[in-house]
Design a protein around this motif. Structure first.
Motif, PDB file in Angstrom:
ATOM      1  N   ALA A 148     -17.520  -1.355   0.703  1.00 18.88           N
ATOM      2  CA  ALA A 148     -16.005  -1.365   1.210  1.00 18.88           C
ATOM      3  C   ALA A 148     -15.797  -0.036   1.866  1.00 18.88           C
ATOM      4  O   ALA A 148     -15.289   0.343   2.673  1.00 18.88           O
ATOM      5  CB  ALA A 148     -15.067  -1.918   0.087  1.00 18.88           C
TER       6      ALA A 148
ATOM      7  N   TYR B 249     -17.686  -2.530  -4.058  1.00 15.19           N
ATOM      8  CA  TYR B 249     -16.773  -1.463  -3.767  1.00 15.19           C
ATOM      9  C   TYR B 249     -17.365  -0.412  -2.606  1.00 15.19           C
ATOM     10  O   TYR B 249     -16.625   0.271  -1.850  1.00 15.19           O
ATOM     11  CB  TYR B 249     -16.303  -0.718  -5.015  1.00 15.19           C
TER      12      TYR B 249
ATOM     13  N   LEU C 212      -8.634   2.837  -0.342  1.00 17.50           N
ATOM     14  CA  LEU C 212      -8.263   2.381  -1.854  1.00 17.50           C
ATOM     15  C   LEU C 212      -9.755   2.120  -2.391  1.00 17.50           C
ATOM     16  O   LEU C 212      -9.981   2.629  -3.750  1.00 17.50           O
ATOM     17  CB  LEU C 212      -7.844   0.847  -1.675  1.00 17.50           C
TER      18      LEU C 212
ATOM     19  N   THR D  69      -4.647  -0.901   8.594  1.00 20.00           N
ATOM     20  CA  THR D  69      -4.635  -1.843   7.406  1.00 20.00           C
ATOM     21  C   THR D  69      -6.106  -1.461   6.714  1.00 20.00           C
ATOM     22  O   THR D  69      -6.316  -1.443   5.530  1.00 20.00           O
ATOM     23  CB  THR D  69      -4.547  -3.225   7.414  1.00 20.00           C
ATOM     24  N   GLU D  70      -7.029  -1.813   7.458  1.00 23.36           N
ATOM     25  CA  GLU D  70      -8.630  -1.588   7.056  1.00 23.36           C
ATOM     26  C   GLU D  70      -8.666  -0.056   6.547  1.00 23.36           C
ATOM     27  O   GLU D  70      -9.508   0.134   5.614  1.00 23.36           O
ATOM     28  CB  GLU D  70      -9.674  -1.852   8.127  1.00 23.36           C
TER      29      GLU D  70
ATOM     30  N   ILE E 211     -13.451  -5.826  -1.923  1.00 24.89           N
ATOM     31  CA  ILE E 211     -12.680  -5.184  -2.934  1.00 24.89           C
ATOM     32  C   ILE E 211     -12.070  -6.462  -3.704  1.00 24.89           C
ATOM     33  O   ILE E 211     -12.395  -6.373  -5.310  1.00 24.89           O
ATOM     34  CB  ILE E 211     -11.469  -4.419  -2.473  1.00 24.89           C
ATOM     35  N   GLU E 212     -11.571  -7.595  -3.304  1.00 21.63           N
ATOM     36  CA  GLU E 212     -10.993  -8.485  -4.042  1.00 21.63           C
ATOM     37  C   GLU E 212     -12.038  -9.170  -4.745  1.00 21.63           C
ATOM     38  O   GLU E 212     -11.986  -9.824  -5.745  1.00 21.63           O
ATOM     39  CB  GLU E 212     -10.378  -9.286  -3.146  1.00 21.63           C
TER      40      GLU E 212
ATOM     41  N   ASP F 228      -7.521  -0.107   3.122  1.00 21.63           N
ATOM     42  CA  ASP F 228      -8.298  -0.659   2.290  1.00 21.63           C
ATOM     43  C   ASP F 228      -9.729   0.337   1.840  1.00 21.63           C
ATOM     44  O   ASP F 228     -10.050   0.219   0.762  1.00 21.63           O
ATOM     45  CB  ASP F 228      -9.029  -2.137   2.686  1.00 21.63           C
TER      46      ASP F 228
ATOM     47  N   TYR G  32       0.792  -1.242  -0.034  1.00 24.84           N
ATOM     48  CA  TYR G  32      -0.128   0.058  -0.083  1.00 24.84           C
ATOM     49  C   TYR G  32       0.970   1.191  -0.018  1.00 24.84           C
ATOM     50  O   TYR G  32       0.183   2.307  -0.618  1.00 24.84           O
ATOM     51  CB  TYR G  32      -0.725   0.297   1.386  1.00 24.84           C
TER      52      TYR G  32
ATOM     53  N   ILE H 146     -11.316  -5.583   2.640  1.00 28.12           N
ATOM     54  CA  ILE H 146     -10.527  -6.120   1.381  1.00 28.12           C
ATOM     55  C   ILE H 146     -11.041  -7.200   0.731  1.00 28.12           C
ATOM     56  O   ILE H 146     -10.971  -7.650  -0.429  1.00 28.12           O
ATOM     57  CB  ILE H 146      -9.007  -6.534   2.014  1.00 28.12           C
TER      58      ILE H 146
ATOM     59  N   ASP I 207      -8.611 -14.828   4.350  1.00 28.01           N
ATOM     60  CA  ASP I 207      -7.621 -14.105   3.727  1.00 28.01           C
ATOM     61  C   ASP I 207      -7.054 -14.967   2.579  1.00 28.01           C
ATOM     62  O   ASP I 207      -6.587 -14.869   1.403  1.00 28.01           O
ATOM     63  CB  ASP I 207      -6.504 -13.350   4.324  1.00 28.01           C
TER      64      ASP I 207
END
Length: 257
Positions: free
Chosen positions: A234, A231, A250, A243-244, A209-210, A247, A81, A206, A158
């Protein structure tokens, strides 16, 4: 160690070893990492969740044992990131993959030793181009390590995401016929893995998103509306840690493009 790019929202997350214990289950719903017994390892994780990625790597390495997992995750999240130099990014992924490989050799039942090896090699593969990575045999290593992760820890959301992305990216790059015959990549398997990941960790931006990216890669424009909705979900998530937050930012950036 060169100075890393700072997490842009430093100070907004302030976990301590004590508060981290209370939120551990939610924060680690994605990687199913057990709550550490060692205070030094817990302190390293607090640094990670607060966005002090460079300090978290050092603290995890200093703690040793399960601290290696924290060091690998911090290095990979940072590289993915925040690192701007491509060579540095790739070097960080390779270093994490090597550490995780050694960790898995020493502790073969450690699911996250296999997972971070796969994640780091997967991101490295994207950096050098998926086609080139497949030619080097990295795809098989990633797939095997992720399947091992899920076998050891079936609730590892994950790993489900990463294995789904493997199927999607291989099919996207070489087509379903060669992807299936040469690498065992299947569209249905990928879609099922994405859905399972979201079921295991429904609040994770995440995962949304993925899944959205995978839907478009595997099914094309006909799933674009569904991908956009994922999206949007998210982007509307309330992030629990650094980290979140990355995400969520993003997802917001993608929606603005």
């Amino acid at each position: 160690m060169a100075k890393w790019t700072a997490f842009p929202h430093l100070g907004e997350y302030a976990y301590t070893a004590a508060t981290l214990k209370k939120h551990w289950a939610r924060l680690h719903a994605g990687d199913a990492e057990p709550l550490p017994r060692d205070k030094a390892v817990l302190d390293a994780w607090a640094l990670f969740h607060n966005g002090e990625f460079q300090k978290a790597v050092q603290a995890g390495l200093d703690a040793g044992g399960d601290g290696i997992t924290c060091a690998n995750k911090a290095a990979c999240i940072y590289a993915n990131y925040l690192e701007k130099k491509e060579k540095t990014r790739l070097d960080l992924f390779l270093e994490a993959a090597q550490r995780a490989e050694q960790q898995a050799a020493a502790d073969p039942k450690n699911a996250n030793a296999w997972y971070w090896q796969a994640y780091a090699l997967g991101r490295y593969s994207q950096g050098i181009s998926v086609a080139k990575a497949l030619a080097q045999g990295l795809g098989t290593r990633v797939k095997d390590a992720l399947e091992k992760t899920i076998k050891l820890q079936p609730k590892h959301a994950d790993a489900h995401i990463a294995l789904a992305a493997f199927h999607a990216e291989v099919i996207d790059k070489v087509g379903s016929l060669i992807g299936g015959m040469t690498y065992g990549a299947k569209k249905e398997t990928g879609l099922n893995l994405y859905a399972q990941a979201l079921e295991l960790n429904p609040g994770a931006p995440i995962a949304m998103i993925e899944y959205a990216n995978g839907l478009v890669m595997l099914e094309g424009d006909k799933r674009m509306k569904e991908a956009t909705r994922l999206y949007e979900r998210a982007a509307a998530t309330e992030p629990m840690d650094a980290t979140e937050r990355l995400d969520v930012e993003l997802a917001k950036a993608e929606l603005q493009d």
